[in-house]
Design a protein around this motif. Sequence first.
Motif, PDB file in Angstrom:
ATOM      1  N   ARG A   8       1.007  -0.802   0.037  1.00  0.00           N
ATOM      2  CA  ARG A   8      -0.471   0.482   0.099  1.00  0.00           C
ATOM      3  C   ARG A   8       0.902   1.417   0.422  1.00  0.00           C
ATOM      4  O   ARG A   8       0.716   2.276  -0.804  1.00  0.00           O
ATOM      5  N   ARG A   9       2.184   1.055   0.763  1.00  0.00           N
ATOM      6  CA  ARG A   9       2.938   2.247   0.701  1.00  0.00           C
ATOM      7  C   ARG A   9       4.406   2.196   0.650  1.00  0.00           C
ATOM      8  O   ARG A   9       4.275   1.209   0.881  1.00  0.00           O
ATOM      9  N   ASN A  37       0.323  -3.734   5.711  1.00  0.00           N
ATOM     10  CA  ASN A  37       0.427  -2.132   4.601  1.00  0.00           C
ATOM     11  C   ASN A  37       0.312  -2.894   2.821  1.00  0.00           C
ATOM     12  O   ASN A  37       0.124  -3.454   1.446  1.00  0.00           O
ATOM     13  N   HIS A  85      -3.528   8.153   2.944  1.00  0.00           N
ATOM     14  CA  HIS A  85      -2.799   7.279   2.462  1.00  0.00           C
ATOM     15  C   HIS A  85      -0.784   7.288   2.279  1.00  0.00           C
ATOM     16  O   HIS A  85      -0.772   6.495   3.419  1.00  0.00           O
ATOM     17  N   ASP A  86      -0.665   7.843   0.962  1.00  0.00           N
ATOM     18  CA  ASP A  86       0.166   8.541   0.561  1.00  0.00           C
ATOM     19  C   ASP A  86       0.951   8.967   1.160  1.00  0.00           C
ATOM     20  O   ASP A  86       2.288   9.102   1.050  1.00  0.00           O
TER      21      ASP A  86
END
Length: 284
Positions: A33-34, A180, A237-238
Motif C-alpha cells: 500500500r505504501r 501494508n 494514505h500515501d
Amino acid sequence: MDQTILDNEPTLRLGVFLGVLSAMALWELAVPRRRQEIPRLLRWSNNLALVALDTAIMRIAFPVLAVGFAALSQERGWGLFNLVEVPGWLAFLAAFLLLDLAIYAQHVVFHKTPVLWRFHRMHHADVDFDTTTGIRFHPIEIVLSMLYKLALVGALGAPPAAVLVFEIVLNATSLFNHGNVTLGRLDPLFRKLIVTPDMHRVHHSVWREEHDTNFGFNFSFWDRLFGTYLAQPAKGHDRMTIGLAHFRERREQWLDRLLWQPFKGEARLRKEKADSEDPASLGD
C-alpha cells in the motif's frame, strides 16, 4: 469439548498466527500500500524478537492465561454466565462481543492516561506500518492487558471456547488491520463491520487528532457508536506520516531502545506531545 480446547490451544494459536502472518507478508510483498521507510529486516527482526520476549514473560508470569482461567471459572462457577442460565450460543456470542468492547475501552484508556500511554506509545513509535506492527507491544503493556483480561473473563464467566476464539480472532485481525495493504473499492463495504487496514492506518498517524481515533481491533462499530471514528487521514494514505515525532531515528527501532522508550524523561514527553499535535511539524 472444553478440555479438548485447552489441550489444543497452543497448536491452534500458533497455527493461526503463523498462517495469517505469512499470508499478510506475501500480500504486502505482492501489492504494498505504501513505500516502506526502513528496511524490513531491521524492523521485522526487532518486532518479532519483541513478540518472543512477550510470550516468554507471559508464560513465566502467569500460571494460567485467559483460556485456562475461563475453564477454571467455569469449573468453580465464577462469573455471570456461570451463575445465570442462558443458552450456550448466547453466552458465547455475548462474551465475544463484551470482550471486544472491553478491549476497545482498554485501548482508549491507554491513550488517555499518561502513565499507560508511556507503554502503549512504543506500538505507535513504529515509523512504518505493516503486519508486524500489529504484534509490537511493550511487555509491561502485555502484562497489564492480561491482568485486565483475566478480570473480565472471571467477571463474565466467559465460556472457554468463546475466550479462545476471541483471542485467536483478536490476534489475527491485529495482523490483518496493520497490514501494508488495501482492500481498494471494497474497503467502504468491509469497514461497515470490521476494522480494515485503511481504517486502522489513520490511528497510526503522527498527528494526535488522528491517532486518537479508530481504536477498534475487530469490529468497526464501536468507534462509530462512541464517536471516535475518522474515515481518512487529512493528508491521504500515501502522504500521511506514520509514527511519533520523537522516535524517528532507525536506532529507535532496535529492541533495547523499544524496551526503554516508556522510561524517557518528562521533558521529552512534553515535546513529543507538542510536536504530534501539529501536523505541519514533520512537513509533507
